[in-house]
Design a protein around this motif. Structure first.
Motif, mmCIF file in Angstrom:
data_model
loop_
_atom_site.group_PDB
_atom_site.id
_atom_site.type_symbol
_atom_site.label_atom_id
_atom_site.label_comp_id
_atom_site.label_asym_id
_atom_site.label_seq_id
_atom_site.Cartn_x
_atom_site.Cartn_y
_atom_site.Cartn_z
ATOM 1 N N ASP A 115 0.910 -1.239 -0.163
ATOM 2 C CA ASP A 115 0.037 0.062 0.292
ATOM 3 C C ASP A 115 0.907 1.371 -0.063
ATOM 4 O O ASP A 115 1.625 1.519 1.051
ATOM 5 C CB ASP A 115 -0.887 0.059 1.302
ATOM 6 C CG ASP A 115 -1.800 1.315 1.362
ATOM 7 O OD1 ASP A 115 -1.614 2.211 0.541
ATOM 8 O OD2 ASP A 115 -2.691 1.370 2.247
ATOM 9 N N ARG A 116 0.812 1.998 -1.100
ATOM 10 C CA ARG A 116 1.815 3.100 -1.248
ATOM 11 C C ARG A 116 1.056 4.249 -1.159
ATOM 12 O O ARG A 116 1.237 5.563 -1.559
ATOM 13 C CB ARG A 116 2.537 3.136 -2.407
ATOM 14 C CG ARG A 116 3.574 1.884 -2.507
ATOM 15 C CD ARG A 116 4.066 1.848 -4.237
ATOM 16 N NE ARG A 116 3.148 1.380 -5.025
ATOM 17 C CZ ARG A 116 3.393 0.693 -6.160
ATOM 18 N NH1 ARG A 116 4.777 0.784 -6.557
ATOM 19 N NH2 ARG A 116 2.302 0.241 -6.819
ATOM 20 N N PHE A 119 2.257 8.252 -0.286
ATOM 21 C CA PHE A 119 2.605 8.910 -1.534
ATOM 22 C C PHE A 119 1.662 10.018 -2.038
ATOM 23 O O PHE A 119 1.904 11.078 -2.085
ATOM 24 C CB PHE A 119 3.233 8.121 -2.712
ATOM 25 C CG PHE A 119 4.903 7.903 -2.340
ATOM 26 C CD1 PHE A 119 5.356 7.755 -1.261
ATOM 27 C CD2 PHE A 119 5.425 7.030 -3.528
ATOM 28 C CE1 PHE A 119 6.609 7.478 -1.333
ATOM 29 C CE2 PHE A 119 6.826 6.657 -3.488
ATOM 30 C CZ PHE A 119 7.463 6.970 -2.340
ATOM 31 N N ASP A 120 0.609 9.441 -2.218
ATOM 32 C CA ASP A 120 -0.657 10.358 -2.573
ATOM 33 C C ASP A 120 -1.030 11.378 -1.582
ATOM 34 O O ASP A 120 -1.098 12.529 -1.896
ATOM 35 C CB ASP A 120 -1.938 9.369 -2.922
ATOM 36 C CG ASP A 120 -1.703 8.717 -4.017
ATOM 37 O OD1 ASP A 120 -1.127 8.998 -5.092
ATOM 38 O OD2 ASP A 120 -2.424 7.471 -3.931
ATOM 39 N N ILE A 123 1.538 14.032 -1.764
ATOM 40 C CA ILE A 123 1.115 15.151 -2.855
ATOM 41 C C ILE A 123 0.261 15.873 -2.337
ATOM 42 O O ILE A 123 0.425 17.351 -2.590
ATOM 43 C CB ILE A 123 1.015 14.394 -4.126
ATOM 44 C CG1 ILE A 123 2.229 13.524 -4.594
ATOM 45 C CG2 ILE A 123 0.445 15.383 -5.376
ATOM 46 C CD1 ILE A 123 3.398 14.456 -4.972
ATOM 47 N N GLY A 124 -0.778 15.350 -1.711
ATOM 48 C CA GLY A 124 -2.066 16.055 -1.488
ATOM 49 C C GLY A 124 -1.738 17.384 -0.291
ATOM 50 O O GLY A 124 -2.587 18.336 -0.041
ATOM 51 N N ALA A 125 -0.538 17.262 0.232
ATOM 52 C CA ALA A 125 -0.302 18.162 1.296
ATOM 53 C C ALA A 125 0.610 19.515 0.647
ATOM 54 O O ALA A 125 1.123 20.179 1.495
ATOM 55 C CB ALA A 125 0.584 17.632 2.510
ATOM 56 N N GLY A 160 6.984 7.989 -8.684
ATOM 57 C CA GLY A 160 6.096 7.102 -7.665
ATOM 58 C C GLY A 160 6.103 5.839 -7.526
ATOM 59 O O GLY A 160 5.213 5.226 -6.800
ATOM 60 N N CYS A 161 7.324 5.086 -7.621
ATOM 61 C CA CYS A 161 7.263 3.569 -7.600
ATOM 62 C C CYS A 161 7.717 3.272 -6.236
ATOM 63 O O CYS A 161 7.041 2.121 -5.904
ATOM 64 C CB CYS A 161 8.143 2.918 -8.700
ATOM 65 S SG CYS A 161 10.200 3.479 -8.202
ATOM 66 N N PHE A 176 11.696 10.848 -2.814
ATOM 67 C CA PHE A 176 10.402 11.303 -3.484
ATOM 68 C C PHE A 176 9.860 12.708 -3.204
ATOM 69 O O PHE A 176 9.636 13.269 -4.121
ATOM 70 C CB PHE A 176 9.270 10.021 -2.960
ATOM 71 C CG PHE A 176 7.827 10.451 -3.498
ATOM 72 C CD1 PHE A 176 7.497 9.836 -4.694
ATOM 73 C CD2 PHE A 176 7.130 10.953 -2.449
ATOM 74 C CE1 PHE A 176 6.149 10.358 -4.942
ATOM 75 C CE2 PHE A 176 5.741 11.337 -3.014
ATOM 76 C CZ PHE A 176 5.208 10.967 -4.058
ATOM 77 N N ARG B 100 -2.338 8.347 -9.919
ATOM 78 C CA ARG B 100 -1.466 9.098 -10.804
ATOM 79 C C ARG B 100 -1.005 7.933 -11.685
ATOM 80 O O ARG B 100 -0.122 8.333 -12.664
ATOM 81 C CB ARG B 100 -0.016 9.393 -9.997
ATOM 82 C CG ARG B 100 0.562 8.155 -9.240
ATOM 83 C CD ARG B 100 1.825 8.231 -8.501
ATOM 84 N NE ARG B 100 2.780 8.906 -9.412
ATOM 85 C CZ ARG B 100 3.822 9.798 -8.963
ATOM 86 N NH1 ARG B 100 3.602 10.354 -7.677
ATOM 87 N NH2 ARG B 100 4.844 10.304 -9.818
ATOM 88 N N ARG B 101 -1.599 6.711 -11.833
ATOM 89 C CA ARG B 101 -0.813 5.679 -12.815
ATOM 90 C C ARG B 101 -1.570 5.364 -14.142
ATOM 91 O O ARG B 101 -1.497 4.310 -14.719
ATOM 92 C CB ARG B 101 -0.748 4.295 -11.874
ATOM 93 C CG ARG B 101 0.364 4.564 -10.588
ATOM 94 C CD ARG B 101 0.863 3.331 -10.132
ATOM 95 N NE ARG B 101 0.955 3.245 -8.928
ATOM 96 C CZ ARG B 101 2.299 3.897 -8.318
ATOM 97 N NH1 ARG B 101 2.961 4.672 -9.107
ATOM 98 N NH2 ARG B 101 2.625 4.010 -7.006
ATOM 99 N N TYR B 202 -3.300 15.194 -12.149
ATOM 100 C CA TYR B 202 -3.291 14.460 -10.936
ATOM 101 C C TYR B 202 -2.991 15.209 -9.464
ATOM 102 O O TYR B 202 -3.619 15.001 -8.496
ATOM 103 C CB TYR B 202 -2.290 13.071 -10.925
ATOM 104 C CG TYR B 202 -1.798 12.846 -9.770
ATOM 105 C CD1 TYR B 202 -2.444 11.845 -8.720
ATOM 106 C CD2 TYR B 202 -0.418 12.956 -9.218
ATOM 107 C CE1 TYR B 202 -2.181 11.368 -7.474
ATOM 108 C CE2 TYR B 202 0.103 12.463 -7.951
ATOM 109 C CZ TYR B 202 -0.700 11.703 -7.111
ATOM 110 O OH TYR B 202 -0.241 11.126 -5.937
ATOM 111 N N SER B 206 -5.271 15.937 -6.668
ATOM 112 C CA SER B 206 -5.022 15.586 -5.225
ATOM 113 C C SER B 206 -5.273 16.614 -4.354
ATOM 114 O O SER B 206 -5.496 16.674 -3.133
ATOM 115 C CB SER B 206 -3.197 15.511 -5.322
ATOM 116 O OG SER B 206 -3.062 14.120 -5.926
ATOM 117 N N ALA B 210 -7.472 16.536 -0.756
ATOM 118 C CA ALA B 210 -6.715 16.738 0.440
ATOM 119 C C ALA B 210 -7.834 18.005 0.854
ATOM 120 O O ALA B 210 -8.012 17.932 2.094
ATOM 121 C CB ALA B 210 -5.627 17.430 0.222
#
Lengths: 248, 668
Positions: A115-116, A119-120, A123-125, A160-161, A176, B100-101, B202, B206, B210
């Motif tokens: 579960d990554r 990362f999302d 970005i949202g912050a 974002g891997c 990242f 994002r993918r 994206y 995002s 948020a």
């Protein structure tokens, strides 16, 4: 080629897992690593066993979905994504260990799937430029020096891997996070939110449970897109600058 | 067959009844589509007119409306972000682990815009003209003109978001040329334009997630559409981690779920890209338009063996500087550097001197097939042609070539273990894009009220062939600018009584979805889902690929129902439904591919002309080029689903060309 695979199998989050051994044959050097796993999974299905779950999608090294630790290295021996790793890098009779990303902030979902979503949330912050649709000036209104555009692009290449986190002895997400901070803070369009961006993103990164950075540099070595290590220093500089100016 | 006895006939009908479907007549003709809702008047004023006529929703009332957006590619992410910025509540879905993918990320070459920054004669009108012509006169003028108008705003929007486009030393944006046009209007970010545009969208999305304006459901796949009292009111979705089936209700549903190229198994699409959302919507009443219009991209890496799981595109931008050739002699197995200049056939430059290597995709693909069929192909099985950069390296220097195409060369070398700076690349055409899709009107609304389709999921703007760098343009035009305007109008006009969770339509959709998944799990056969996908793909590539014949299509139409029947009898899906089960996901998608494939072949069979990506062997000019038949086929074929056991109904939307006069396309 005949290979022995030792694959991490785990039925669900929080469940106990174990390395399980499989034999695969009929592998040819032109296959990608994921196509080799496809062969294994086809056999498992016909034997009525649960195939190995792994994330993948574009299979051309750009979506960032795939990622596994192969023989102890994030994405394996080549500096690329797992989907772009080919079996010509291995020899007949090899034993290959395949594990999921291991990091506190990336809990295992099943087998090699993690579960990554942290990362999302980083970005949202602040990993954006506030530019509601329709509000943009003409694209040529603000020229961007070629050098700045190149630096921004170099950092924007991040897929974002999560290999950086998996490779880091501390499970840190500094590479990242810094890639996005440097991408946006380098551009004139990103200047108005320069400070809130770096403070917000670093705050989110810490809150998600990623480790700190001790300059091991493993992240940049594992990164399939070559995000430069100095981006971390650049983010630290941005952070100090912003923290000093922020109201206490 | 266990599943037949274990369920009531009505529940098993969708898949199994098709095997007994009458084979002739294969379709019937219904009423034509008379009104597409495009305003009348001069084409350059229609979008302005439509926006003015569109009703608005008071900003304070927008938060009372919920909109579902399925998919987070360029179209979906830009739509979700923009609708949320306007104040709507958005519930958004993607099957990937992160928005994002989505597969827009893999688009390489660039995005078109009629900025005319180069002062090379470009204009909105020229982009409009090029797109209508490039689409071989099978697209709507009104839509295409709107697309060309909006193209300039898209670049502005993306730059403001921080998309790092390539720039000149003066700090201004760089552009390049692309197939099918003679101006330099393509903006790009090295070979990763799609990635950069998608990350821009994206990031905007995002910000809204948020802020709590978008409720994002990643790793969640739409499996059915809820149509209540004649309107699209929600979806049934499966949480791919827990397997939980849930219903989500809203005032409108937007599908931004991409194309159906993966029906062919081997394509440049992402492995999990699929047609389930659009196909389920079709079964719920949305017409499917021009399903046979599929695009075959001329420059992909040839397949290396039976294990191949997908094909990789090499950006069309490479044709700007690379020269395509094959040996003049058949079966010439010498290595390329040993073949002297006068024994090479630069066939595109020879046949099409004015466009040369930059002819549109359909023409370049067919030409490659022709030389390979003639025995001049190179590489394993003779299924390849050379794309040679020797001249470019000599002219520009290796460094300049590397700056422009470095990542593409690297990708090629990684996959093939051959160095394209030393030896020419080997390329071959592959399925890449689908121009067909859900039929939509000028507002991007399908034939199901309240159901909208944007981006590649709809059929609207590319006619029978899409020009390079136009997919990104259309996805973002739909998501950022068109849909947000037209959706306002729909929401303002329709009163939306809440749909109860226990509405019969909801219960029926949920039960249908659960039954279907249970059926897949219950078959317990002896073949893997992938084995069916490979077989279907090979059949379609042979009979409904680069060139099509009546006999081949009839053969495919016989074989597909048999294959479908075999699938539901012999597929094996291990594990259960209440868990992460990638085999189940795959099998469910393949089941829909097996239905859609039949409609594609039927559409290809009925369209007895060649146009764009649809090449019928029976309809060609004396020199072998595609021959359109405007008298009989200058229309959009919109297919209505009438039930698993009955033939679909064809509705024709006649196309009018008031501004661009249809001609035989000539790139010579």
């Amino acid at each position: 080629m005949r290979l022995t695979l030792r694959v991490w199998r785990q039925t669900g989050p929080g469940e106990p897992g174990a390395m399980t051994e499989y034999q695969v044959s009929g592998i040819v050097p032109e296959m990608s690593f994921l196509e080799m796993l496809d062969v294994l999974n086809e056999e498992l299905i016909l034997r009525g066993e649960d195939p190995v779950a792994f994330d993948h999608d574009c299979r051309e090294g750009i979506c960032g979905a795939c990622g596994m630790v192969i023989n102890g290295q994030a994405h394996g021996p080549e500096r690329t994504t797992t989907c772009q790793l080919h079996m010509r890098e291995f020899g007949d009779g090899d034993t290959i260990d395949v594990e999921p990303w291991r990091a506190a902030a990336f809990p295992v979902v099943k087998d090699l799937v993690v579960d990554r979503s942290a990362f999302d949330r980083i970005i949202g912050a602040g990993g954006y430029i506030t530019a509601p649709t329709g509000s943009a000036p003409d694209a040529h209104a603000v020229p961007v020096p070629k050098e700045a555009a190149e630096t921004a692009f170099e950092n924007a290449e991040c897929i974002g891997c999560g290999a950086c986190v998996a490779a880091c002895p501390n499970g840190s997400a500094m590479l990242f996070t810094s890639a996005k901070v440097v991408h946006l803070n380098t551009l004139p369009q990103g200047a108005p939110e320069r400070e809130s961006r770096v403070l917000g993103m670093v705050g989110a990164m810490d809150a998600e449970g990623f480790g700190g950075c001790t300059n091991a540099g493993e992240c940049a070595t594992a990164c399939p897109k070559g995000i430069p290590l100095p981006s971390i220093a650049a983010m630290n500089r941005e952070y100090l600058r912003a923290a000093r100016r922020a109201p206490r | 067959m266990k599943h037949r006895t274990a369920h009531t006939p009505s529940r098993t009908a969708p898949q199994t009844a098709a095997r007994t479907a009458p084979r002739t007549p294969r379709y019937s003709v219904g009423s034509p589509i008379a009104d597409t809702k495009a305003p009348d008047g001069p084409v350059e004023r229609r979008w302005d007119q439509r926006r003015f006529e569109a009703r608005l929703v008071n900003p304070a009332n927008r938060r009372k409306h919920t909109v579902i957006v399925v998919g987070t590619g360029l179209a979906g992410a830009s739509a979700g972000a923009t609708l949320a910025e306007q104040g709507y509540r958005v519930t958004q879905f993607c099957y990937q682990d992160s928005p994002r993918r989505a597969h827009s990320i893999a688009a390489q070459g660039g995005i078109n815009a009629a900025k005319n920054y180069r002062n090379d004669g470009d204009s909105v009108r020229r982009l409009f003209y090029d797109t209508v012509k490039g689409g071989d006169f099978r697209a709507r003028e009104s839509n295409v003109h709107r697309l060309a108008e909006i193209s300039v705003e898209i670049i502005d929007q993306c730059v403001a978001q921080g998309v790092p486009f390539a720039r000149e030393y003066g700090g201004l944006l760089d552009t390049r040329s692309f197939g099918g046009v003679q101006v330099s209007r393509t903006f790009y970010a090295r070979g990763q334009t799609g990635q950069q545009l998608l990350l821009g969208a994206y990031q905007a999305l995002s910000r809204q997630i948020a802020a709590g304006a978008v409720e994002m459901h990643a790793r969640t796949e739409m499996l059915d559409l809820v149509v209540a009292d004649g309107r699209a009111r929600g979806i049934v979705a499966r949480d791919l981690v827990t397997g939980r089936i849930s219903t989500h209700l809203a005032d409108a549903v937007v599908l931004a779920t991409g194309g159906y190229g993966n029906v062919f198994h081997l394509s440049t699409n992402a492995k999990n890209s699929n047609a389930t959302a659009v196909w389920r919507a079709h079964r719920r009443g949305a017409y499917f338009a021009n399903p046979c219009f599929t695009q075959i991209h001329p420059t992909c890496i040839p397949r290396s063996g039976d294990h191949q799981s997908k094909l990789t595109l090499m950006s069309e931008s490479l044709r700007n500087d690379g020269r395509i050739w094959v040996p003049k002699a058949r079966g010439d197995t010498r290595p390329p550097e040993r073949i002297p200049e006068d024994e090479r056939d630069y066939y595109l430059e020879r046949i099409y001197p004015s466009f040369g290597n930059l002819v549109p995709r359909d023409i370049a693909s067919r030409a490659a097939k022709n030389v390979c069929d003639a025995g001049q192909g190179v590489g394993p099985g003779g299924q390849g042609v050379y794309l040679d950069f020797a001249d470019a390296v000599a002219r520009m220097g290796r460094e300049a070539v590397e700056a422009k195409y470095g990542n593409l060369f690297e990708m090629y070398e990684r996959i093939t273990a051959e160095d394209p700076y030393r030896a020419p690349m080997r390329i071959y055409p592959a399925i890449h894009y689908t121009m067909g899709g859900l039929w939509v009107d000028y507002d991007l609304q399908t034939t199901v009220p309240g159901l909208f389709a944007i981006g590649e999921a709809n059929f609207s703007d590319h006619g029978a062939n899409r020009l390079g760098a136009s997919a990104l343009m259309q996805g973002l035009a739909d998501g950022y600018f068109v849909l947000p305007a037209t959706l306002n109008d729909y929401l303002a006009r329709a009163p939306h009584q809440p749909v109860a969770d226990d509405h019969p339509a909801v219960a029926e959709a949920v039960a249908g979805t659960e039954d279907r998944l249970n059926l897949l799990l219950a078959v317990g056969g002896d073949r893997t889902p992938d084995s069916f996908h490979r077989e279907l793909g090979a059949l379609l590539w042979d009979e409904c690929g680069m060139s099509r014949t009546e006999a081949g299509l009839r053969k495919a139409l016989e074989r597909i129902p048999e294959l479908r029947e075999e699938f539901w009898r012999r597929v094996r899906v291990p594990g259960g439904g209440a868990q992460l089960n990638q085999s189940l996901e795959k099998a469910n998608r393949i089941a829909d591919h097996l239905e859609l494939a039949e409609l594609m072949c039927l559409d290809a069979l009925h369209r007895e002309e060649s146009c764009g990506g649809h090449f019928r062997e029976e309809s060609r000019t004396e020199d072998g080029e595609a021959r359109r038949d405007d008298d009989r086929f200058q229309y959009v074929a919109a297919w209505e689903f009438t039930g698993p056991a009955s033939a679909p109904v064809l509705h024709r939307e006649q196309l009018a060309f008031d501004h661009v006069h249809p001609t035989q396309r000539s790139y010579a």
